[in-house]
Design an enzyme around this catalytic site. Structure first.
Site, PDB file in Angstrom:
ATOM      1  CG  ASP A 399      -1.812   1.180   1.318  1.00 40.97           C
ATOM      2  OD1 ASP A 399      -2.700   1.303   0.453  1.00 40.97           O
ATOM      3  OD2 ASP A 399      -1.636   2.006   2.239  1.00 40.97           O
ATOM      4  CD  GLU A 452      -2.627   2.453  -3.241  1.00 42.95           C
ATOM      5  OE1 GLU A 452      -3.718   3.041  -3.320  1.00 42.95           O
ATOM      6  OE2 GLU A 452      -1.931   2.466  -2.216  1.00 42.95           O
TER       7      GLU A 452
END
Length: 738
Positions: A399, A452
């Site tokens: 993330d 990401e």
């Protein structure tokens, strides 16, 4: 008694709670050539009894809670047990050897200990035939570290750990403890402050707000060996990911399904819908429901909200037995400020990055990790390896990679400190990500890593050997935002935004991309996917079917957040289940069936996934019809293939009984998919047999339609394909090139 045993400095440090080497005073101590002495510390006790080789004896009482018992030379830790005030009879923790060794120390402080999860934290084990739990923690700036729990009345003086190295590793073996024991760390900082902390390496935690660490015994018997053996073969296959938040997919009697209840239902649903993987929003332990798991405090622990450690293993095992891979969302970029966890862990910013004027990240009000410390990198690397080794996950999605790569991410001038070259790149984070990917791919071939990452940072998916970060896939955030930006425009304005569709193809093969419609796009006022679509209900659902078809056809792997497959109307909320009752409504049934058949076509069609990171897999047919919003292209499984898929997307609302596409010479053309099918809630148009036109006939048709002048020699001299084009639809044809 020999003054050694009552050494004033040792006792004062022990009693004051500042003793860093209790093993030097306690346990079995040599008193003479013929005699040893058992030395015990029991603060507050008036008497202490010892069972020595089956006989109960009372220990001598000294001052300040020190007790001792003279014994014959050569006694072993197994020969005696001590009665505690709660009646427990257990072996003496301070009689057992320390097991943290030089190799452990070297690897950990170098940041390369690949099995640190089997050394740090609370590890059930046997030492010399005596079962118990070995506690190890890294706290270099603490004066004293104790393990506290039900087993010692949460009393910080009873079980101080021994500092086994000058670099701050502490250890203690507590005999008799078993899985289920609750514990925390009590620390005395350099300033004398007493801190109570949960274990960063804890494998399980009690529910918030108590957040106690819990000892677990990892004894699950896996049944997925066949899946693991075949996993590496699947890496170049289709990848159609269903993104799931465990706590809000489906509820029963007002509560989320637990891991075990979810396992069979979700596995069968994924098979029915032709998803190849599930991606779980973080199931690492976290204190705040509203963080969705992205503010992690237990990097080695599944959240207890939905069941036990073993229950999550069962969930993953079940998914594998049904042929579904499991990807974990993982957050190594920042951690929450909660005082019970890692922040100021030993009285200093041990895990935190401190070189900016403010240590808190402006976006999330969290701490960022200090990747310059090898021990911090080893903590994070160990977490990833733990989830792969012990929990059998098949992929890790990292993330907020952009926030790791850039020192100025979310910060203004003056709020960040440049790197040693004066730049804004976080060189330590870059090295960590390269190490992360290198180790995972070397140690676990077939396990995939995803970034990401929302900037133009280069070489995200290029190998580390070639100077890249080494990820397998990068989320294509630009494609996602441009696509949704286009779809949100009302139909009269779309011609002015056609570049939202065509521009992403300029960089579509610069990385190995995954195309996401993720949870972030259906929260915080952004509206659900169906809610983004303009027009009345019919047009909204037609546009959603078109969107799902567009995603399936575009080059790159696929990800869809739960609810998007049936047109969830409300924004997603972690506090309720999806609106499954919508499947009683025909529009939603239609989208659901359309999504199912698109997914099936995707996994069965190598043209849509084989070599989809290469330019040879994609060839434009036409994107010039801006006014009507039509784009068409071919997808290939390999560069020399004669078989291809022709994908046609009509983003407008008009209907064209005859629509002429310029095309390469074709031998055949057969319709495979039409999102305007009445079975999906469409108008049923677009099923007319396509007509392949030679260049001469195609030119005549263009002249008749007024697209070119009769004497225009510059007009395209190419074949044509006459199709029936329905409104707001995706058509997919199987074509054979000449």
């Amino acid at each position: 008694m020999d003054p050694f045993f009552l050494n004033t400095q040792h006792v004062e440090l022990l009693v004051s709670g500042k003793q860093s080497s209790p093993q030097d005073l306690l346990g079995i101590v040599s008193e003479s050539l013929n005699q040893d002495r058992i030395v015990l510390f029991r603060p507050g006790a008036e008497t202490v009894f010892v069972e020595l080789r089956g006989k109960i004896q009372q220990a001598e009482s000294h001052h300040s809670g020190i007790f001792s018992l003279p014994v014959m030379k050569g006694i072993s830790p197994q020969d005696y047990r001590v009665y505690h005030q709660n009646g427990l009879l257990a072996h003496d923790p301070y009689a057992f050897p320390l097991l943290w060794g030089e190799i452990d120390s070297f690897l950990f402080h170098e940041g390369t200990h690949q099995r640190i999860y089997e050394r740090m934290g609370a590890i059930p084990c046997e030492i010399d035939g005596v079962p118990g739990v070995r506690f190890i923690v890294w706290a270099p700036h603490a004066q004293r570290v104790s393990v506290i729990g039900d087993f010692n009345g949460w009393h910080g003086l009873v079980n101080p750990l021994h500092k086994v190295s000058d670099q701050g590793v502490w250890e203690l073996f507590v005999p008799g403890l078993t899985a289920g024991a609750c514990y925390k760390w009590e620390m005395v900082t350099e300033s004398g402050q007493v801190l109570i902390k949960s274990d960063p390496y804890g494998k399980f935690f009690g529910p918030p707000p108590r957040s106690v660490s819990v000892v677990i015994d990892d004894s699950y018997e896996w049944n997925d060996s066949e899946w693991l053996e075949e996993r590496i073969k699947k890496t170049e296959g289709p990848m159609n990911i269903y993104e799931v938040h465990v706590g809000s997919w489906q509820w029963q009697e007002g509560q989320p399904l637990n891991y075990k209840e979810l396992a069979d239902q979700l596995a069968l649903y994924c098979k029915q819908m032709h998803y190849t993987h599930v991606e779980l929003l973080p199931v690492t332990e976290h204190p705040l429901n509203e963080s969705w798991g992205y503010q992690t405090t237990g990097y080695y622990a599944p959240t207890s909200r939905y069941g036990s450690f073993e229950d999550l293993q069962y969930f993953i095992d079940t998914m594998h037995q049904h042929g579904i891979g499991v990807i974990l969302d993982w957050v190594p970029g920042h951690f929450p400020i909660d005082s019970f966890a890692m922040s100021g862990f030993d009285g200093t910013p041990l895990y935190e990055y401190t070189r900016n004027p403010s240590p808190l990240h402006p976006h999330w009000h969290t701490y960022t990790f200090d990747y310059a410390k090898p021990e911090v990198c080893n903590f994070l690397l160990g977490s990833a390896l733990f989830w792969i080794d012990k929990m059998h996950v098949d992929g890790i999605r990292v993330d907020a990679v952009s926030s790791m790569l850039y020192l100025d991410y979310g910060r203004y001038a003056g709020e960040w400190v440049p790197n040693r070259y004066g730049g804004r790149e976080n060189l330590d984070a870059i090295r960590f990500l390269q190490q992360f990917n290198t180790v995972i791919h070397e140690k676990y071939p077939g396990v995939l890593t995803f970034a990401e990452e929302s900037t133009t940072f280069p070489k995200i998916t290029v190998s580390v050997e070639e100077g890249g970060l080494g990820f397998d896939y990068k989320w294509n955030m630009g494609w996602m935002h441009d696509t949704l930006h286009y779809f949100e425009k009302d139909f009269p304005y779309r011609p002015y935004h056609q570049s939202d569709l065509t521009f992403p193809q300029w960089y579509a093969f610069s990385e190995r991309f995954l195309l996401p419609f993720s949870h972030d796009e259906v929260v915080h006022g952004k509206r659900s996917l169906i809610g983004k679509m303009p027009g009345d209900a019919w047009r909204q659902f037609a546009q959603l079917r078109l969107l799902l078809g567009y995603q399936i056809c575009q080059p790159g792997k696929k990800l869809l957040f739960m609810g998007g497959e049936f047109g969830q109307g409300r924004e997603w909320s972690p506090g309720r289940e999806l609106d499954w009752e919508l499947l009683d409504i025909s529009y939603h049934q239609g989208v659901h069936l359309c999504s199912q058949e698109l997914n099936a076509l995707y996994v069965q069609s190598p043209q849509l996934w084989q070599a989809d990171h290469l330019p040879s897999s994609f060839r434009w047919v036409d994107f010039s019809d801006v006014r009507n919003g039509v784009v068409a292209y071919l997808r290939f499984a390999d560069a020399d293939a004669k078989k291809a898929l022709l994908c046609v997307h009509h983003f407008g609302v008009g209907y064209f009984p005859h629509y002429l596409l310029p095309i390469l010479p074709l031998e055949s053309c057969d319709l495979l998919m039409n999102t305007d099918d009445t079975r999906f809630g469409g108008s049923g148009k677009g099923f007319r047999e396509p007509e392949i036109l030679t260049p001469e006939i195609a030119r005549q048709e263009r002249e008749a339609a007024g697209l070119i002048e009769a004497d225009d020699e510059s007009g395209p001299d190419c074949w044509g394909l006459d199709i029936e084009l329905p409104p707001s639809a995706t058509l997919i044809f199987s074509v054979t090139l000449q």
